[in-house]
Enzyme design. Structure first.
Site, mmCIF file in Angstrom:
data_model
loop_
_atom_site.group_PDB
_atom_site.id
_atom_site.type_symbol
_atom_site.label_atom_id
_atom_site.label_comp_id
_atom_site.label_asym_id
_atom_site.label_seq_id
_atom_site.Cartn_x
_atom_site.Cartn_y
_atom_site.Cartn_z
ATOM 1 N N GLY A 107 0.963 0.996 5.385
ATOM 2 C CA GLY A 107 1.017 1.702 5.170
ATOM 3 C C GLY A 107 1.243 2.363 4.331
ATOM 4 N N SER A 145 5.209 -5.074 5.675
ATOM 5 C CA SER A 145 5.408 -4.032 5.114
ATOM 6 C C SER A 145 6.253 -2.205 4.873
ATOM 7 C CB SER A 145 3.703 -3.843 4.840
ATOM 8 O OG SER A 145 3.031 -3.605 3.686
ATOM 9 N N TYR A 146 5.113 -1.430 5.702
ATOM 10 C CA TYR A 146 5.770 -0.032 5.085
ATOM 11 C C TYR A 146 6.417 0.164 6.764
ATOM 12 C CZ TYR A 146 6.957 4.322 3.961
ATOM 13 O OH TYR A 146 8.045 6.252 3.714
ATOM 14 N N ASP A 171 4.295 -14.315 -1.256
ATOM 15 C CA ASP A 171 3.668 -12.279 -0.903
ATOM 16 C C ASP A 171 4.326 -11.792 -2.530
ATOM 17 O OD1 ASP A 171 3.158 -9.936 -0.277
ATOM 18 O OD2 ASP A 171 4.329 -9.288 0.359
ATOM 19 N N HIS A 181 1.414 -12.162 2.889
ATOM 20 C CA HIS A 181 2.488 -10.998 2.860
ATOM 21 C C HIS A 181 2.181 -10.484 4.067
ATOM 22 C CE1 HIS A 181 3.628 -6.471 2.297
ATOM 23 N NE2 HIS A 181 2.601 -5.531 3.079
#
Length: 494
Positions: A89, A188-189, A418, A471
């Site tokens: 996120g 991701s984050y 990605d 991703h």
């Protein structure tokens, strides 16, 4: 032949031992067992638990209720590793990993029951080989909440601190798993979440915090890491993938002097704007996948799903959704307050994918009751706008160096299609650590096919790509993901 008296004694001892083992493996909190799920018929392949761990804020004035869903290993729970999964996120629920990637179920797009999508078993669930904890973090995300919304202002360091407290309390509630090897994983984050949490866990172990977590290492998929490396990754990625011409690439390279992240040249800005225009319309989370944005295609959906307000240009490929779990829109991550998806959507178009099936399912009252989600947590959304989140931990490179120096195993993996966090940046920063190459760049295989490429470094540090994945790697390549995941956990050659 054993004497009757001796045989009775053996039976009594055996029964007592069985009772002890049963008690020891049933130490989970009362009421945490998930017995059934609306939309799924049949038996669970292993036990599931869900609920809350409540932690006090640092001033002990407020509490945070952190929600978890725990899937016991389908193989050998008592010895298989315990793995904590974190989505990114920031502000995205780890139910994303549960329902769309490597959880025990998949949605069945072709069926629905009672207005709900149905579930089927996922043959490539990571619970095949490990005990999985899916955590909604920080408070304010997913089903995690606080009665005091002021604590929804948080950041990297506070999130790591809170998640470490969660782990300590979770292992107190599930003491039978304290001795299992423990790993942290995310994407991701979570490229920030994972190393910062790993650092706090390491410090806790070294300072003698109880219970002692048997922490062995961590893995990050398509994760943000460093503003410079991540920010300079897109242009060479786009060129290497044939998305921009040689002329565009050379123009940007010359005018930006190889720095596409922090430039002060109008010529550079012009070159980058041309590249942006060339890339417009692609699915940034997987350049091979269609961009789902055609509102006129709803006629191709089953009528039952149209009634749920869904539209797509297929019969609802339920593994495509709106937010994509990514660091919002595109790396790099800048220091300070991070705009979340609800704010970004005021100025950017929805980037190609759709999460409405999960949203319908997880906001159903019967589903929420079954998984012990507190009504006070409010409506579930994949990525929330409830929090104010600050990136305040800086570059992750120093974290990786310190953790590998402490002996922890690390796997950094990237789906090579990605465009949100391109593998080119990840490959560059992993190489920048300066570790000796002990396993030179080579293909790795799954099901007798080349599944990607791998490079192993000293200090048990590994970089791996997954061919054709986007991703969220396990979403696009579930079999290959289970292969490298299970091999890495076992310490086997990938």
């Amino acid at each position: 032949m054993a004497k009757p008296g001796l045989l009775c004694l053996v039976i009594i001892v055996f029964c007592m031992l069985c009772c002890f083992i049963n008690i020891n493996t049933e130490a989970a909190p009362q009421g945490s067992l998930v017995k059934s799920l609306p939309g799924f018929t049949g038996s669970f392949p292993s036990k599931h638990h869900a609920g809350y761990v409540t932690i006090d804020d640092e001033d002990n004035q407020t509490s945070k209720n952190l929600y978890y869903y725990f899937v016991v290993s389908e193989k050998n729970p008592s010895v298989d590793p315990v793995v904590l999964w974190l989505n990114g996120g920031p502000g995205c629920s780890s139910f994303d990993g549960f329902v769309y990637e490597h959880g025990p179920f998949n949605f069945d797009a072709a069926k629905q029951e009672g207005g709900l999508p149905t579930l089927q078993l996922n043959p490539h669930s990571w619970s095949k080989v490990s005990n999985m904890i899916y955590l909604d973090s920080p408070a304010g995300v997913g089903f995690s909440y606080s009665v005091d919304a002021s604590i929804y202002e948080t950041g990297d360091l506070q999130t790591a601190f809170d998640t470490h407290l969660f782990l300590l309390k979770w292992f107190e509630q599930f003491p039978e798993f304290v001795g299992n090897e423990f790993y942290i994983a995310g994407e991701s984050y979570a490229g920030v979440y994972v190393p910062t949490l790993a650092s706090d866990v390491d410090k806790g172990i070294k300072s003698g915090v109880k219970p002692v977590i048997n922490f062995k290492g961590y893995m990050v998929g398509n994760g943000v890491c460093d503003r410079s490396f991540d920010g300079n990754a897109l242009v060479p990625f786009a060129h290497g993938m044939g998305l921009i011409s040689d002329n565009l690439y050379k123009s940007a390279e010359v005018t930006c002097k190889g720095n596409y992240n922090n430039y002060n040249s109008k010529d550079c800005e012009l070159a980058l704007s041309k590249i942006e225009k060339a890339l417009h319309g692609l699915n940034i989370y997987d350049i091979l996948e269609p961009c789902y944005h055609n509102p006129s295609a709803s006629s191709q959906l089953p009528e039952s799903f149209k009634q749920l307000g869904m539209s797509n240009n297929k019969s609802l490929s339920v593994r495509k959704r709106m937010f994509g779990r990514a660091w919002p829109y595109r790396a790099p991550v800048k220091d300070g307050l991070i705009p979340l998806w609800p704010q970004l959507m005021e100025s950017v178009r929805v980037p190609c994918i759709d999460d409405r099936v999960a949203t319908v399912w997880l906001n159903n009252k019967q589903v929420r009751k079954a998984i012990h989600a507190d009504p006070d947590s409010g409506e579930w959304s994949l990525c929330t706008g409830n929090i104010r989140y600050y990136h305040n931990a800086g570059s992750m490179i120093s974290y990786h160096k310190n953790l590998t120096a402490s002996g922890y195993r690390v796997l950094i993996y990237s789906g090579d299609h990605d465009m949100c966090v391109p593998f080119t940046g990840t490959q560059a920063w992993t190489e920048s650590l300066g570790y000796e190459i002990v396993d030179e760049w080579r293909p790795w295989t799954s099901n007798s096919q080349v599944a990607g490429y791998i490079q192993g470094y000293a200090n048990d540090f590994t970089f791996l790509t997954i061919k054709g994945a986007g991703h969220t790697v396990p979403e696009y390549k579930p079999q290959e993901s289970l292969d490298f995941y299970s091999r890495w956990l076992k310490g086997q050659t990938i």
